[in-house]
Scaffold this motif. Structure first.
Motif, mmCIF file in Angstrom:
data_model
loop_
_atom_site.group_PDB
_atom_site.id
_atom_site.type_symbol
_atom_site.label_atom_id
_atom_site.label_comp_id
_atom_site.label_asym_id
_atom_site.label_seq_id
_atom_site.Cartn_x
_atom_site.Cartn_y
_atom_site.Cartn_z
ATOM 1 N N LEU A 124 0.866 -1.178 0.000
ATOM 2 C CA LEU A 124 0.000 0.000 0.000
ATOM 3 C C LEU A 124 0.900 1.225 0.000
ATOM 4 N N VAL A 125 0.708 2.096 -0.965
ATOM 5 C CA VAL A 125 1.528 3.291 -1.085
ATOM 6 C C VAL A 125 0.635 4.514 -0.984
ATOM 7 N N GLU A 126 0.894 5.312 0.044
ATOM 8 C CA GLU A 126 0.100 6.518 0.294
ATOM 9 C C GLU A 126 0.781 7.744 -0.289
ATOM 10 N N SER A 127 -0.007 8.750 -0.577
ATOM 11 C CA SER A 127 0.518 10.029 -1.026
ATOM 12 C C SER A 127 -0.502 11.118 -0.700
ATOM 13 N N GLY A 128 -0.038 12.372 -0.721
ATOM 14 C CA GLY A 128 -0.947 13.492 -0.562
ATOM 15 C C GLY A 128 -0.860 14.223 0.760
ATOM 16 N N GLY A 129 -0.051 13.752 1.681
ATOM 17 C CA GLY A 129 0.067 14.454 2.948
ATOM 18 C C GLY A 129 0.850 15.743 2.796
ATOM 19 N N GLY A 130 0.919 16.515 3.881
ATOM 20 C CA GLY A 130 1.668 17.754 3.851
ATOM 21 C C GLY A 130 1.237 18.719 4.917
ATOM 22 N N LEU A 131 1.648 19.957 4.747
ATOM 23 C CA LEU A 131 1.332 21.034 5.689
ATOM 24 C C LEU A 131 0.229 21.902 5.094
ATOM 25 N N VAL A 132 -0.790 22.163 5.891
ATOM 26 C CA VAL A 132 -1.902 22.984 5.416
ATOM 27 C C VAL A 132 -2.380 23.865 6.566
ATOM 28 N N GLN A 133 -2.911 25.016 6.220
ATOM 29 C CA GLN A 133 -3.425 25.929 7.240
ATOM 30 C C GLN A 133 -4.800 25.468 7.720
ATOM 31 N N PRO A 134 -5.170 25.839 8.921
ATOM 32 C CA PRO A 134 -6.523 25.517 9.406
ATOM 33 C C PRO A 134 -7.584 26.016 8.431
ATOM 34 N N GLY A 135 -8.575 25.178 8.200
ATOM 35 C CA GLY A 135 -9.612 25.503 7.235
ATOM 36 C C GLY A 135 -9.313 25.038 5.832
ATOM 37 N N VAL B 271 -8.103 -4.722 3.589
ATOM 38 C CA VAL B 271 -8.351 -6.144 3.855
ATOM 39 C C VAL B 271 -8.458 -6.834 2.509
ATOM 40 N N VAL B 272 -7.535 -7.773 2.282
ATOM 41 C CA VAL B 272 -7.332 -8.314 0.937
ATOM 42 C C VAL B 272 -7.474 -9.828 0.926
ATOM 43 N N LYS B 273 -8.110 -10.314 -0.105
ATOM 44 C CA LYS B 273 -8.143 -11.750 -0.388
ATOM 45 C C LYS B 273 -7.137 -11.969 -1.508
ATOM 46 N N THR B 274 -6.152 -12.830 -1.270
ATOM 47 C CA THR B 274 -5.054 -12.927 -2.230
ATOM 48 C C THR B 274 -5.241 -14.027 -3.270
ATOM 49 N N THR B 275 -6.108 -14.993 -2.999
ATOM 50 C CA THR B 275 -6.358 -16.048 -3.979
ATOM 51 C C THR B 275 -7.846 -16.343 -4.038
ATOM 52 N N PRO B 276 -8.312 -16.916 -5.144
ATOM 53 C CA PRO B 276 -9.738 -17.244 -5.255
ATOM 54 C C PRO B 276 -10.122 -18.510 -4.509
ATOM 55 N N VAL B 277 -9.154 -19.317 -4.114
ATOM 56 C CA VAL B 277 -9.471 -20.611 -3.523
ATOM 57 C C VAL B 277 -9.480 -20.589 -1.998
ATOM 58 N N SER B 278 -8.821 -19.624 -1.396
ATOM 59 C CA SER B 278 -8.761 -19.571 0.055
ATOM 60 C C SER B 278 -9.679 -18.467 0.574
ATOM 61 N N PRO B 279 -10.443 -18.752 1.645
ATOM 62 C CA PRO B 279 -11.316 -17.709 2.217
ATOM 63 C C PRO B 279 -10.573 -16.728 3.124
ATOM 64 N N ILE B 280 -9.290 -16.982 3.353
ATOM 65 C CA ILE B 280 -8.525 -16.150 4.290
ATOM 66 C C ILE B 280 -8.329 -14.747 3.713
ATOM 67 N N LYS B 281 -8.539 -13.761 4.562
ATOM 68 C CA LYS B 281 -8.284 -12.364 4.200
ATOM 69 C C LYS B 281 -7.140 -11.837 5.063
ATOM 70 N N TYR B 282 -6.337 -10.988 4.465
ATOM 71 C CA TYR B 282 -5.190 -10.425 5.161
ATOM 72 C C TYR B 282 -5.340 -8.910 5.265
ATOM 73 N N THR B 283 -4.851 -8.378 6.364
ATOM 74 C CA THR B 283 -4.880 -6.931 6.580
ATOM 75 C C THR B 283 -3.504 -6.352 6.317
ATOM 76 N N TYR B 284 -3.468 -5.322 5.490
ATOM 77 C CA TYR B 284 -2.206 -4.666 5.155
ATOM 78 C C TYR B 284 -2.277 -3.187 5.534
#
Length: 122
Positions: A4-15, A98-111
């Motif tokens: 997971l790659v985030e972007s868009g943060g920074g410094l901003v004035q109130p409002g 929350v990601v399902k990585t394969t179609p055969v397994s019901p397990i979900k992983y949190t990243y």
């Protein structure tokens, strides 16, 4: 593995406004929930907003009416539009998925993403 790659943060004035983005990539079959958490200095990590694959949203009371979460399923990307920002919104914002990585397994992983700093200050 999923990244997971985030972007868009920074410094901003109130409002002011900021828009965060988080793109998921890697071994993805399907994505259930995508959302944002934040952690201010000296505080615990807290939920900001969550969006399920069926379009159900959940917002923290402190941001409801100011922040809007959305997602582009074709791009495996989630966004957080933050308006009317306040100094108390200052924190590191983390993307969560929350990601399902394969179609055969019901397990979900949190990243988690690596976090992006949002600072609201005059």
């Amino acid at each position: 593995q999923v990244q997971l790659v985030e972007s868009g943060g920074g410094l901003v004035q109130p409002g002011g406004s900021l828009r965060l983005s988080c793109a998921a990539s890697g071994r993805i079959f399907s994505i259930n929930d995508m959302g944002w958490y934040r952690q201010a200095s000296g505080k615990e990590r807290e939920l900001v907003a969550m969006l399920t694959s069926t379009g159900v949203t959940n917002y923290a009371d402190s941001v409801r009416g100011r922040f809007t979460i959305s997602r582009d399923n074709a791009r495996n990307t989630v966004y957080l539009q933050m308006n009317s920002l306040k100094p108390e919104d200052t924190a590191v914002y983390f993307c969560n998925s929350v990601v399902k990585t394969t179609p055969v397994s019901p397990i979900k992983y949190t990243y988690w993403g690596q976090g992006t700093q949002v600072t609201v200050s005059s």
